[in-house]
Write a protein that holds these residues in place. Sequence first.
Motif, mmCIF file in Angstrom:
data_model
loop_
_atom_site.group_PDB
_atom_site.id
_atom_site.type_symbol
_atom_site.label_atom_id
_atom_site.label_comp_id
_atom_site.label_asym_id
_atom_site.label_seq_id
_atom_site.Cartn_x
_atom_site.Cartn_y
_atom_site.Cartn_z
ATOM 1 N N SER A 1 -2.808 4.594 -0.844
ATOM 2 C CA SER A 1 -2.369 3.813 0.316
ATOM 3 C C SER A 1 -3.513 3.506 1.267
ATOM 4 N N ARG B 1 5.809 -4.700 -8.130
ATOM 5 C CA ARG B 1 7.219 -4.891 -7.764
ATOM 6 C C ARG B 1 7.357 -5.215 -6.280
ATOM 7 N N ALA C 1 15.922 -15.574 -7.075
ATOM 8 C CA ALA C 1 15.778 -14.151 -6.766
ATOM 9 C C ALA C 1 16.996 -13.375 -7.251
ATOM 10 N N ALA C 2 16.729 -12.181 -7.742
ATOM 11 C CA ALA C 2 17.821 -11.281 -8.100
ATOM 12 C C ALA C 2 18.719 -11.124 -6.864
ATOM 13 N N ALA D 1 11.567 -14.905 -11.012
ATOM 14 C CA ALA D 1 11.784 -15.746 -9.824
ATOM 15 C C ALA D 1 10.454 -16.188 -9.214
ATOM 16 N N PHE E 1 15.214 5.708 -14.493
ATOM 17 C CA PHE E 1 14.737 5.006 -13.299
ATOM 18 C C PHE E 1 13.531 4.130 -13.628
ATOM 19 N N LEU F 1 0.845 -1.211 0.000
ATOM 20 C CA LEU F 1 0.000 0.000 0.000
ATOM 21 C C LEU F 1 0.876 1.256 0.000
ATOM 22 N N LEU G 1 18.517 -8.705 -3.509
ATOM 23 C CA LEU G 1 17.175 -8.185 -3.749
ATOM 24 C C LEU G 1 17.183 -6.661 -3.655
ATOM 25 N N PRO G 2 16.440 -5.996 -4.508
ATOM 26 C CA PRO G 2 16.361 -4.531 -4.393
ATOM 27 C C PRO G 2 15.573 -4.139 -3.151
ATOM 28 N N GLY G 3 15.706 -2.891 -2.752
ATOM 29 C CA GLY G 3 14.955 -2.383 -1.613
ATOM 30 C C GLY G 3 13.588 -1.876 -2.038
ATOM 31 N N PRO G 4 12.854 -1.291 -1.100
ATOM 32 C CA PRO G 4 11.560 -0.694 -1.443
ATOM 33 C C PRO G 4 11.738 0.384 -2.528
ATOM 34 N N ILE G 5 10.698 0.613 -3.270
ATOM 35 C CA ILE G 5 10.782 1.582 -4.374
ATOM 36 C C ILE G 5 11.142 2.960 -3.808
ATOM 37 N N ASP G 6 12.047 3.649 -4.472
ATOM 38 C CA ASP G 6 12.517 4.935 -3.962
ATOM 39 C C ASP G 6 12.882 5.827 -5.138
ATOM 40 N N PRO G 7 11.866 6.334 -5.816
ATOM 41 C CA PRO G 7 12.118 7.069 -7.062
ATOM 42 C C PRO G 7 12.829 8.394 -6.821
ATOM 43 N N PRO G 8 13.594 8.837 -7.816
ATOM 44 C CA PRO G 8 14.219 10.165 -7.731
ATOM 45 C C PRO G 8 13.157 11.261 -7.847
ATOM 46 N N ARG H 1 8.848 -8.513 -4.520
ATOM 47 C CA ARG H 1 10.025 -8.290 -3.676
ATOM 48 C C ARG H 1 9.811 -8.888 -2.281
#
Lengths: 418, 418
Positions: free
Chosen positions: B36, A279, B4-5, A60, A46, A32, B8-15, A283
């Motif tokens: 949300s 995503r 899995a990659a 995966a 990005f 959420l 693993l990447p983290g939570p989404i964090d756009p510029p 994840r």
Amino acid sequence: MTTAATPLPGPIDPPTRLLMGPGPINPYPSVLRSMSAPLVGQYDPFMTATMAETQALYRAVWRTDNDATVLVDGTSRAGIEAALVSLIRPGDRVLVPVFGRFGHLLAEIAERALAEVHTIEVPWGQVFPTSVLAEAVARVRPVVVALVQGDTSTTMNQPLDGIGEICARHGAMLYTDATASLCGNPFEADAWGVDAATAGLQKCLGGPSGSSPLTLSERAVEVVRSRPRVEAGIREDDDPLGAEFIRSNYFDLGMILDYWGPRRLNHHTEATSMLYAARECARLHLAEGHEAVLARHRLAGEAMLAGVRALGLETFGDLGHRMHNVLAVHIPSEVPGDAVRTELLEDFGIEIGTSFGPLHGRVWRIGTMGFNARRDAVLTTLAALGAVLARHRPHDGLAAPASEAVAAATAVYDGAGA
Amino acid sequence: MTTAATPLPGPIDPPTRLLMGPGPINPYPSVLRSMSAPLVGQYDPFMTATMAETQALYRAVWRTDNDATVLVDGTSRAGIEAALVSLIRPGDRVLVPVFGRFGHLLAEIAERALAEVHTIEVPWGQVFPTSVLAEAVARVRPVVVALVQGDTSTTMNQPLDGIGEICARHGAMLYTDATASLCGNPFEADAWGVDAATAGLQKCLGGPSGSSPLTLSERAVEVVRSRPRVEAGIREDDDPLGAEFIRSNYFDLGMILDYWGPRRLNHHTEATSMLYAARECARLHLAEGHEAVLARHRLAGEAMLAGVRALGLETFGDLGHRMHNVLAVHIPSEVPGDAVRTELLEDFGIEIGTSFGPLHGRVWRIGTMGFNARRDAVLTTLAALGAVLARHRPHDGLAAPASEAVAAATAVYDGAGA
């Protein structure tokens, strides 16, 4: 002329619900939150990196090396239609084994795509033995076999291991709808020889409806690529214009692959907030661990089953083939099924479901999916259901106290932990 | 088998981006927050009330009394396809006046629906005089006229007043794609006699892509209702099974209307988070006031135009018919257009666009839409664009200082405030 509603409503402010039906369910909180992340442009580095990253995560999840692993921007039904209209040419023979409502849906979508649809059926509550599927594939000689994995209408989970091999032997492609089952039950796209599979986020992936993960084998991609069409507005001189074009633009997987692939050819405007959600679902799944998530769903399903039985309720269908994440329970004849659901919702904020067609009003469906495949969600639901049932059958001797249901489910959890 | 990659990447964090291209744009902050909000079940009283409330809000946005005002769960392109495949029978004559890429898209979607498509064209940068449209309708005698209102590829805004009447006189229905124009420019569904219109959230409505508002006149609903089909899995005995069924399940507006209407017949699983976003977009629009939002877009567009001219740049197309919310600017021949866009993105976090087809690489498209139709967004973009341009043409005498562009845009804002 309608003007603004008077007075205008305020910001959205939903009531608190514990969603223990057949889905949608409460998303993981971080899913959420992910949807409130800022947007970036469609071709921002990005954005394209996030799309590629999401593809890798879903490979995966699907257990596949398929390059053609993407999201379709719509609900799980959008993914189904994209797969079927892109693979089926008008007149193609399609075999749909039906063991619940969503088999009928696959047949319906294939009919709209002008396929020659052949169905076989088993009674609701059962699945197909592999031998029956093998016989039907050999007899019908379909171009595509469209088979639901987990049909939420009956809660059954069709075994798929070996079906891909049977299809391949007869030159058929295997498409499967894994919306209700993926991430709550094993799914092995490559090991099982699945040519096309689609899902949604709103079940065991623990997200909201609105994005449909999809994966295609190389063979399926070849079929899609044999039906090319590039839009006039962005077509270049050497782009082919096939006569056997796919009858939908939005669901043309060739164009969708070109959008996700290295050409990044403009198609739709990506639903970025849903991409973020998809995503995050994948994840979280991989961070917890594929096997751990399956085990958590299995355990929650067993605990719910034990609790429901302790309440004196009977289950529906072949328990040996049910999905881990949703249980169908016969509504006792002396109990008003809809009134129980309403009381659960109004007095406890808990939602359970009923079903469709022949099962409408005959069963409740109780889900334990994604974020809600949790000990506290299972125990709370059983306590509330027991309390509501006790209101409706105080004298019949069947109603075990809610505490016994909670104890039975607790014992399953404690046994697993021992 | 892909696992899995790693890691693993983290939570989404756009510029951080200021999205001043042709859309998507930065949503209103409260629209991002709305996504949300917790989910509720599909048939929860809160859910059905929210759906009904959202329909009422969009009637006011579309300026219509159409009961059939709903959302299609997909991007703006999904709404277009739902309208066209539901209204067009195979073989129907469809007239598509093309004045940019999205006219080609309407023709393409109509062709996939097996319509007999007739197109007329004007050069990119122009719109159709009403008399030309009237002549074509009289000559082609189409069942449907499919006409873009604002084509973002050229930034032109086709006048629609009077077109509905011409269509009605010749027995044609008027469909219009208002994705790029709605809420930034006048749109009057009822007053203009529009039979079907669709949009997206990602332009002047100030939301993310992924939900497509749609409205149908009573006449359009009659056409849809003449092509009924209810799914086998939930069909009741007296439900009709039409032979002229719509060739898509997902985009069958009859089923979508039954889902939103009093029957609440199950179709897709509503993309609830996108519903929340769509509701908030409309709510904000009406809270600010329809005319006030249009005026804000007009002012931002004029300020951007003044600023761009002060930079010595030339605009593209017929300025008398451009949308208020996006401006096409010729890329000066001595300036590397893509390098300028990259520098704006990397050094200032600002995105502007280029265009498609004949205009690709020839124009920049600068948007002032929704939340970004703001004084600070306009002035910041002009300051940054001026600074980047100065890097690329220090000696040619054409580059006015960025400060002059900012002053020119400021003067427009101050003049409007006086």
